[in-house]
Design a protein around this motif. Structure first.
Motif, PDB file in Angstrom:
ATOM      1  N   ASN A 269       0.796  -1.217   0.038  1.00 55.68           N
ATOM      2  CA  ASN A 269      -0.089   0.037  -0.217  1.00 55.68           C
ATOM      3  C   ASN A 269       0.759   1.216   0.070  1.00 55.68           C
ATOM      4  O   ASN A 269       0.522   2.312  -0.612  1.00 55.68           O
ATOM      5  N   LEU A 270       2.000   1.280   0.761  1.00 56.01           N
ATOM      6  CA  LEU A 270       2.936   2.422   0.788  1.00 56.01           C
ATOM      7  C   LEU A 270       3.421   2.595  -0.546  1.00 56.01           C
ATOM      8  O   LEU A 270       3.926   3.671  -0.945  1.00 56.01           O
ATOM      9  N   MET A 271       4.168   1.346  -1.099  1.00 58.84           N
ATOM     10  CA  MET A 271       4.880   1.465  -2.398  1.00 58.84           C
ATOM     11  C   MET A 271       3.652   2.021  -3.502  1.00 58.84           C
ATOM     12  O   MET A 271       4.439   2.599  -4.521  1.00 58.84           O
ATOM     13  N   MET A 272       2.533   1.908  -3.252  1.00 60.39           N
ATOM     14  CA  MET A 272       1.620   2.565  -4.233  1.00 60.39           C
ATOM     15  C   MET A 272       1.466   3.984  -4.409  1.00 60.39           C
ATOM     16  O   MET A 272       0.982   4.541  -5.032  1.00 60.39           O
ATOM     17  N   ILE A 273       2.016   4.604  -3.004  1.00 60.67           N
ATOM     18  CA  ILE A 273       1.813   5.735  -3.202  1.00 60.67           C
ATOM     19  C   ILE A 273       2.304   6.782  -4.253  1.00 60.67           C
ATOM     20  O   ILE A 273       1.401   7.721  -4.645  1.00 60.67           O
ATOM     21  N   PRO A 274       3.443   6.473  -4.926  1.00 60.64           N
ATOM     22  CA  PRO A 274       3.694   7.224  -6.002  1.00 60.64           C
ATOM     23  C   PRO A 274       2.961   7.216  -7.348  1.00 60.64           C
ATOM     24  O   PRO A 274       2.684   8.295  -8.049  1.00 60.64           O
ATOM     25  N   ALA A 275       2.083   6.293  -7.275  1.00 54.88           N
ATOM     26  CA  ALA A 275       0.860   6.235  -8.256  1.00 54.88           C
ATOM     27  C   ALA A 275      -0.259   6.475  -7.865  1.00 54.88           C
ATOM     28  O   ALA A 275      -1.072   6.459  -8.699  1.00 54.88           O
ATOM     29  N   LEU A 276      -0.391   6.758  -6.718  1.00 51.45           N
ATOM     30  CA  LEU A 276      -2.027   7.420  -6.142  1.00 51.45           C
ATOM     31  C   LEU A 276      -2.259   8.667  -7.120  1.00 51.45           C
ATOM     32  O   LEU A 276      -3.408   8.667  -7.583  1.00 51.45           O
ATOM     33  N   GLY A 277      -1.430   9.503  -7.285  1.00 50.58           N
ATOM     34  CA  GLY A 277      -1.796  10.746  -8.018  1.00 50.58           C
ATOM     35  C   GLY A 277      -2.207  10.544  -9.422  1.00 50.58           C
ATOM     36  O   GLY A 277      -2.878  11.075 -10.140  1.00 50.58           O
ATOM     37  N   LEU A 278      -1.565   9.474  -9.854  1.00 54.03           N
ATOM     38  CA  LEU A 278      -1.739   9.047 -11.434  1.00 54.03           C
ATOM     39  C   LEU A 278      -3.151   8.739 -11.447  1.00 54.03           C
ATOM     40  O   LEU A 278      -3.917   9.256 -12.432  1.00 54.03           O
ATOM     41  N   GLN A 279      -3.921   7.876 -10.717  1.00 52.25           N
ATOM     42  CA  GLN A 279      -5.101   7.479 -10.802  1.00 52.25           C
ATOM     43  C   GLN A 279      -5.866   8.754 -10.765  1.00 52.25           C
ATOM     44  O   GLN A 279      -7.073   8.781 -11.885  1.00 52.25           O
ATOM     45  N   THR A 280      -5.855   9.485 -10.028  1.00 51.75           N
ATOM     46  CA  THR A 280      -6.808  10.622  -9.832  1.00 51.75           C
ATOM     47  C   THR A 280      -6.502  11.509 -11.136  1.00 51.75           C
ATOM     48  O   THR A 280      -7.360  12.237 -11.752  1.00 51.75           O
ATOM     49  N   VAL A 281      -5.329  11.892 -11.371  1.00 53.20           N
ATOM     50  CA  VAL A 281      -4.914  12.694 -12.598  1.00 53.20           C
ATOM     51  C   VAL A 281      -5.649  12.490 -13.703  1.00 53.20           C
ATOM     52  O   VAL A 281      -6.325  12.671 -14.672  1.00 53.20           O
TER      53      VAL A 281
ATOM     54  N   SER B  67       0.949  10.722 -22.875  1.00 56.25           N
ATOM     55  CA  SER B  67       1.255  11.000 -21.638  1.00 56.25           C
ATOM     56  C   SER B  67       1.331   9.467 -20.756  1.00 56.25           C
ATOM     57  O   SER B  67       2.225   9.474 -19.835  1.00 56.25           O
ATOM     58  N   ILE B  68       0.231   8.856 -21.173  1.00 53.97           N
ATOM     59  CA  ILE B  68       0.355   7.577 -20.663  1.00 53.97           C
ATOM     60  C   ILE B  68       1.657   6.645 -20.890  1.00 53.97           C
ATOM     61  O   ILE B  68       2.366   6.119 -20.020  1.00 53.97           O
ATOM     62  N   ARG B  69       2.103   6.681 -22.162  1.00 63.83           N
ATOM     63  CA  ARG B  69       3.533   6.026 -22.407  1.00 63.83           C
ATOM     64  C   ARG B  69       4.314   6.710 -21.750  1.00 63.83           C
ATOM     65  O   ARG B  69       5.311   5.985 -21.187  1.00 63.83           O
ATOM     66  N   LYS B  70       4.542   7.793 -21.892  1.00 64.58           N
ATOM     67  CA  LYS B  70       5.822   8.388 -20.986  1.00 64.58           C
ATOM     68  C   LYS B  70       5.643   8.251 -19.460  1.00 64.58           C
ATOM     69  O   LYS B  70       6.649   7.909 -19.024  1.00 64.58           O
ATOM     70  N   ILE B  71       4.623   8.325 -18.738  1.00 67.59           N
ATOM     71  CA  ILE B  71       4.469   8.144 -17.320  1.00 67.59           C
ATOM     72  C   ILE B  71       4.738   6.489 -17.226  1.00 67.59           C
ATOM     73  O   ILE B  71       5.460   6.305 -16.136  1.00 67.59           O
ATOM     74  N   PHE B  72       4.176   5.710 -17.996  1.00 68.90           N
ATOM     75  CA  PHE B  72       4.675   4.347 -17.735  1.00 68.90           C
ATOM     76  C   PHE B  72       6.034   4.201 -17.776  1.00 68.90           C
ATOM     77  O   PHE B  72       6.587   3.177 -16.909  1.00 68.90           O
TER      78      PHE B  72
ATOM     79  N   LEU C 252       3.358  17.276 -13.760  1.00 73.12           N
ATOM     80  CA  LEU C 252       3.752  17.603 -12.477  1.00 73.12           C
ATOM     81  C   LEU C 252       3.127  18.281 -11.593  1.00 73.12           C
ATOM     82  O   LEU C 252       3.105  18.017 -10.384  1.00 73.12           O
ATOM     83  N   ARG C 253       2.565  19.512 -12.070  1.00 73.07           N
ATOM     84  CA  ARG C 253       1.912  20.461 -11.185  1.00 73.07           C
ATOM     85  C   ARG C 253       0.636  19.866 -10.641  1.00 73.07           C
ATOM     86  O   ARG C 253       0.239  20.076  -9.762  1.00 73.07           O
ATOM     87  N   ARG C 254       0.136  18.709 -11.514  1.00 76.17           N
ATOM     88  CA  ARG C 254      -1.093  18.252 -11.016  1.00 76.17           C
ATOM     89  C   ARG C 254      -0.838  16.692 -10.125  1.00 76.17           C
ATOM     90  O   ARG C 254      -1.406  16.577  -9.071  1.00 76.17           O
ATOM     91  N   ILE C 255       0.175  16.077 -10.478  1.00 72.93           N
ATOM     92  CA  ILE C 255       0.524  14.747  -9.812  1.00 72.93           C
ATOM     93  C   ILE C 255       0.918  14.985  -8.640  1.00 72.93           C
ATOM     94  O   ILE C 255       0.666  14.287  -7.462  1.00 72.93           O
ATOM     95  N   VAL C 256       1.980  15.971  -8.444  1.00 71.93           N
ATOM     96  CA  VAL C 256       2.694  16.094  -7.037  1.00 71.93           C
ATOM     97  C   VAL C 256       1.913  16.359  -5.953  1.00 71.93           C
ATOM     98  O   VAL C 256       1.785  15.777  -5.048  1.00 71.93           O
TER      99      VAL C 256
END
Length: 423
Positions: A52-64, A84-89, A219-223
């Motif tokens: 669950n803690l390892m997933m933190i970096p990707a939590l913003g991705l689902q919302t964004v 953007s999907i390709r780059k972020i993956f 980045l402005r949205r994800i962070v």
């Protein structure tokens, strides 16, 4: 208005049903704990919280991705989203490789902290990190397109794949923690494949059009989203890692079992916030208050039902275990779980409510309050660390009461911040 309310509750009901089925199947793997010794079971539950803690970096991705997918209407916007999907993956893949390499370098320290004798469960946990990072992105696409049908089936597939795999590997092949963690990997992989296939209309745009990835905008949205949702994830999971370090390996098993009910309450009520999110993105004026109010009322009702039900079960189970022959041999463990269960579920209820407010704020891109949410999570983590290094280790109830107290503080902060949404 009545049609909108009907649609919300229809979609919310399906997501609750799907998440309930997926959650029940995920939770059902813990019934295979009878084939696992208490120390190995405690390790398995701890590794679930590490994930669950390892997933933190990707939590913003689902919302964004949910936010951007809901807002992308033109071909250019959809093409940029696909690029953007390709780059972020790719970024996630590189980050996963880097983090995995660092974990391998400090393997001995990790094994000691988690009281793990066999490094294989740790290796498998690192491997799970990749689908764990990818799945939120894929689910965000489905959520943003309001494809709640397949979003629900992805949750069910995750639970079903996990349950069947853990049952086979643990009960049939005596896999212990290794088999249980492998089952988690299989369930996540199945869910990723299902969500990726049904979201292909979004990422397949890249095959026909040339899109652009605007890194600064993402980045402005994800962070801030990652920090905001990451704070909630710390509130949800950090106690189990501290408990594994503080308690004996055997005692961490009953603690983990009781904790799964408390965390299950938060997960069970989360679909209402998931349904609310894309509606909040497009809501105007007073309709924002209406959508938020519906989600809060539903969460309170479901949360109270869960808390009362679990409290009654905790009161009745010890007596029933004496009368039921198949449970009599496990009466001591059942009593230990029952003693903690009411503390856990009532301590997690404020977090379930706080998450609705947090999701509403993030859906409306009100990020100024995120540092306050992060501050509560940081202080909570420091408090758990202090409990872990005390000369006299605390008991199980002290750890759970610490969790409940900080969840109340977290709810108060989230509620205060959400009032800005209503003004």
């Amino acid at each position: 208005m009545s049609e909108s309310r009907e649609t919300f509750f229809r979609q919310g009901s399906w997501m609750l049903t799907a998440t309930f089925l997926g959650g029940v199947l995920m939770f059902a793997v813990h019934f295979f704990g009878g084939w696992v010794n208490r120390g190995e079971y405690g390790l398995f539950v701890t590794l679930l919280q590490v994930l669950n803690l390892m997933m933190i970096p990707a939590l913003g991705l689902q919302t964004v991705f949910a936010q951007r997918t809901a807002a992308a209407s033109s071909d250019d916007e959809q093409s940029n989203l696909a690029a953007s999907i390709r780059k972020i993956f790719l970024i996630c893949f590189i980050g996963w490789l880097t983090a995995g390499g660092v974990a391998l370098l400090v393997e001995a320290t990790i094994l000691k902290a988690l009281k793990a004798g066999d490094p294989l469960p740790i290796y498998l946990t690192i491997l799970i990190g990749l689908p764990q990072l990818c799945l939120p992105m894929l689910l965000g696409i489905l959520q943003g397109r309001q494809m709640f049908g397949w979003l629900g089936w992805a949750a069910i597939a995750n639970g079903a794949g996990r349950f069947l795999a853990v049952g086979l590997l643990v009960a049939v092949f005596s896999g212990q923690a290794v088999g249980a963690v492998t089952g988690v990997l299989i369930g996540l992989t199945v869910s990723c494949l299902l969500a990726g296939w049904h979201g292909r209309q979004v990422w397949a745009k890249s095959l026909a059009l040339s899109g652009q990835f605007h890194a600064n905008e993402w980045l402005r949205r994800i962070v801030p989203l990652t920090l905001g949702l990451g704070a909630s994830q710390v509130m949800l999971s950090a106690d189990m890692i501290a408990a594994r370090n503080i308690l004996s390996a055997a005692d961490s098993g009953p603690y983990g079992a009781a904790g799964m009910f408390g965390r299950g309450l938060v997960i069970f009520t989360a679909p209402l916030a998931a349904v609310m999110f894309p509606k909040m993105v497009n809501a105007l004026g007073d309709s924002k208050k209406t959508v938020l109010g519906q989600a809060i009322k539903g969460t309170i009702l479901l949360g109270l039902l869960c808390c009362v039900g679990c409290s009654l079960a905790a009161w009745l189970l010890p007596d029933l275990s004496e009368k039921i022959e198949s449970l009599a041999a496990k009466q001591k463990v059942i009593s230990a779980i029952g003693a903690l269960l009411p503390f856990f579920v009532w301590g997690m209820l404020p977090l379930a409510l706080a998450n609705v407010y947090v999701v509403a704020l993030l859906a409306q891109e009100q990020y100024r309050g995120v540092p306050m949410l992060v501050a509560v999570a940081v202080v909570y983590a420091v408090a758990l660390l202090w409990l872990a290094i005390k000369p006299e280790p605390p008991n199980q109830q002290t750890i759970v009461l610490t969790l409940g107290g900080f969840n109340l503080i977290y709810l108060g902060v989230a509620n205060r911040l959400a009032k800005r949404l209503a003004t």
